[in-house]
Design an enzyme around this catalytic site. Structure first.
Site, PDB file in Angstrom:
ATOM      1  N   HIS A  36     -30.009 -38.800  14.627  1.00  0.00           N
ATOM      2  CA  HIS A  36     -30.993 -37.724  14.535  1.00  0.00           C
ATOM      3  C   HIS A  36     -30.299 -36.377  14.288  1.00  0.00           C
ATOM      4  CE1 HIS A  36     -33.874 -40.749  15.773  1.00  0.00           C
ATOM      5  NE2 HIS A  36     -33.038 -41.074  16.746  1.00  0.00           N
ATOM      6  N   GLU A 177     -27.949 -48.154  21.888  1.00  0.00           N
ATOM      7  CA  GLU A 177     -29.010 -47.428  22.582  1.00  0.00           C
ATOM      8  C   GLU A 177     -28.552 -47.159  24.011  1.00  0.00           C
ATOM      9  OE1 GLU A 177     -31.756 -46.269  21.343  1.00  0.00           O
ATOM     10  OE2 GLU A 177     -32.429 -47.528  19.668  1.00  0.00           O
TER      11      GLU A 177
END
Length: 211
Positions: A36, A177
């Site tokens: 991101h 993650e």
């Protein structure tokens, strides 16, 4: 950043790579991809923490620990060093241009189930040149994060993420993650500097174990 400035930035970025990073090195080349960035915040934690910020902090900790604790054992590069949005194609192109030995994309998880906890490590779902090594790296990462800092492991999983599709034929590649920002406990855990250091160290150790 408007589009024209973005184009100039990308051109300068890859020109700099070809001049400065194109030199040969005996050290393993590691590309860390903080997911991101910029206008893409990623997941937002129950405490307001942003995924894009957490993963950038951890990536920078890895870079710093590589220098000061691992004596620059790895030739390490980040896909972004600031709060900027880099396209997925540019992130994978970086790994290819650098002839990376390992590619790790860092993310944080989120779920509607507030009780969901733990880490997940993804590898590309299709069999490719470095699929076996990617599975080995993924297993090392989940084991180190569990052993060193007690993260629950949700296992190694497969997916068709673009970031993995475009790198696994070139080097071992995983998407990690780092816990659930939808979990109050894990969101709080991921805001503390000592935990950033622990996560960064565990990932570095997992890379060391595959060399």
């Amino acid at each position: 950043m408007d589009f024209s400035n973005y184009v100039v930035t990308v051109c300068l970025f890859f020109t700099f790579l070809s001049i400065s990073y194109g030199q040969s090195s005996d050290r393993p080349v590691i590309v860390i991809d903080p997911g991101h960035g910029g206008t893409d915040a990623g997941a937002t934690g129950v405490n307001g923490v942003l995924e894009k910020d957490i993963v950038l902090i951890v990536a920078k900790k890895m870079d710093s620990l590589n220098t000061y604790l691992f004596d620059d054992r790895f030739d390490m590069y980040l896909s972004r060093y600031q709060d900027t949005l880099i396209s997925l194609g540019d992130r994978t192109q970086l790994a290819k241009r650098l002839n990376a030995d390992v590619f790790i994309s860092l993310h944080c998880n989120q779920a509607t189930n507030k009780n969901a906890k733990g880490i997940e490590v993804y590898v590309d779902e299709k069999r490719k040149r470095y699929s076996k090594s990617s599975f080995g790296l993924a297993n090392n990462i989940q084991r180190e994060l569990n052993d060193m800092i007690g993260f629950k492991s949700r296992g190694v999983k497969v997916a068709n993420f673009q970031i993995l599709q475009e790198t696994t034929n070139h080097c071992p590649a995983v998407l990690l993650e780092l816990g659930f920002l939808s979990s109050r406990d894990e969101a709080k855990h991921l805001t503390k500097e000592e935990n950033h250091n622990g996560i960064a160290l565990a990932i570095l150790e997992s890379i060391s174990n595959i060399r």
